[in-house]
Design a protein around this motif. Structure first.
Motif, PDB file in Angstrom:
ATOM      1  N   MET A 146       0.941  -1.103  -0.082  1.00 45.45           N
ATOM      2  CA  MET A 146       0.027  -0.044  -0.114  1.00 45.45           C
ATOM      3  C   MET A 146       0.670   1.201  -0.086  1.00 45.45           C
ATOM      4  O   MET A 146       1.742   1.383   0.700  1.00 45.45           O
TER       5      MET A 146
ATOM      6  N   VAL B  44      -3.699   1.486  -2.852  1.00 42.39           N
ATOM      7  CA  VAL B  44      -2.850   0.618  -3.916  1.00 42.39           C
ATOM      8  C   VAL B  44      -2.967   1.209  -5.167  1.00 42.39           C
ATOM      9  O   VAL B  44      -2.213   1.533  -6.064  1.00 42.39           O
ATOM     10  N   THR B  45      -4.322   1.617  -5.436  1.00 45.99           N
ATOM     11  CA  THR B  45      -4.711   2.134  -6.963  1.00 45.99           C
ATOM     12  C   THR B  45      -5.358   3.194  -7.006  1.00 45.99           C
ATOM     13  O   THR B  45      -6.019   3.590  -5.920  1.00 45.99           O
TER      14      THR B  45
ATOM     15  N   ASP C 279      -9.022   2.478  -5.770  1.00 47.27           N
ATOM     16  CA  ASP C 279      -8.814   2.266  -4.230  1.00 47.27           C
ATOM     17  C   ASP C 279      -9.200   3.808  -3.609  1.00 47.27           C
ATOM     18  O   ASP C 279      -9.723   4.126  -2.603  1.00 47.27           O
TER      19      ASP C 279
ATOM     20  N   HIS D  54      -9.063   1.387 -11.235  1.00 43.84           N
ATOM     21  CA  HIS D  54      -8.414   0.118 -10.279  1.00 43.84           C
ATOM     22  C   HIS D  54      -7.089  -0.491 -11.199  1.00 43.84           C
ATOM     23  O   HIS D  54      -6.728  -1.208 -10.516  1.00 43.84           O
ATOM     24  N   ALA D  55      -6.859  -0.103 -12.339  1.00 44.29           N
ATOM     25  CA  ALA D  55      -5.812  -0.582 -13.111  1.00 44.29           C
ATOM     26  C   ALA D  55      -4.511   0.509 -12.828  1.00 44.29           C
ATOM     27  O   ALA D  55      -3.578   0.123 -13.196  1.00 44.29           O
TER      28      ALA D  55
ATOM     29  N   GLU E 163      -2.092   1.905 -10.733  1.00 43.78           N
ATOM     30  CA  GLU E 163      -1.285   1.630  -9.474  1.00 43.78           C
ATOM     31  C   GLU E 163      -0.714   3.187  -9.028  1.00 43.78           C
ATOM     32  O   GLU E 163      -0.296   3.629  -9.999  1.00 43.78           O
ATOM     33  N   ILE E 164      -0.533   3.387  -7.821  1.00 43.91           N
ATOM     34  CA  ILE E 164      -0.280   4.432  -7.038  1.00 43.91           C
ATOM     35  C   ILE E 164       1.282   4.099  -6.616  1.00 43.91           C
ATOM     36  O   ILE E 164       1.191   3.126  -5.541  1.00 43.91           O
ATOM     37  N   PRO E 165       2.403   4.788  -7.024  1.00 43.15           N
ATOM     38  CA  PRO E 165       3.731   4.576  -6.201  1.00 43.15           C
ATOM     39  C   PRO E 165       3.920   4.923  -5.127  1.00 43.15           C
ATOM     40  O   PRO E 165       3.106   6.107  -4.885  1.00 43.15           O
ATOM     41  N   GLU E 166       4.649   4.757  -4.307  1.00 44.09           N
ATOM     42  CA  GLU E 166       4.745   5.335  -2.947  1.00 44.09           C
ATOM     43  C   GLU E 166       5.328   6.773  -2.936  1.00 44.09           C
ATOM     44  O   GLU E 166       6.233   6.860  -4.071  1.00 44.09           O
TER      45      GLU E 166
END
Length: 85
Positions: free
Chosen positions: A1, A26-27, A30, A66-67, A69-72
């Motif tokens: 996450m 996460v996405t 989300d 939802h596809a 993705e989110i980076p840190e």
């Protein structure tokens, strides 16, 4: 996450009542779901449904949120439609 910052602009900022806040998601889908549940504000839910999103400056476009993705450490910008021109 991933953890990061979400920034609200214009009508999204008005509906959320804040300019920015930290998040964990996460996405993009989300994140939007968490924001919608957190505020329980129909105006914000409507604005989010009409908004464009930037993840670290890159447009999410029409991809399934939802596809995406989110980076840190990401910054996610919520850009509602702007009037005028």
């Amino acid at each position: 996450m991933a953890r990061g910052t979400v920034r609200y602009w214009a009508a999204a900022k008005d509906a959320a009542g804040v300019a920015e806040e930290p998040f964990e998601a996460v996405t993009l889908g989300d994140l939007v779901a968490k924001i919608t549940l957190k505020y329980e504000n129909p105006d914000l839910a409507r604005v989010l449904g009409l908004s464009s999103f930037l993840v670290n400056g890159s447009p999410a476009g029409t991809r399934d949120p939802h596809a995406v993705e989110i980076p840190e450490g990401a910054t996610v910008e919520v850009l509602p439609p702007f009037a005028g021109g």
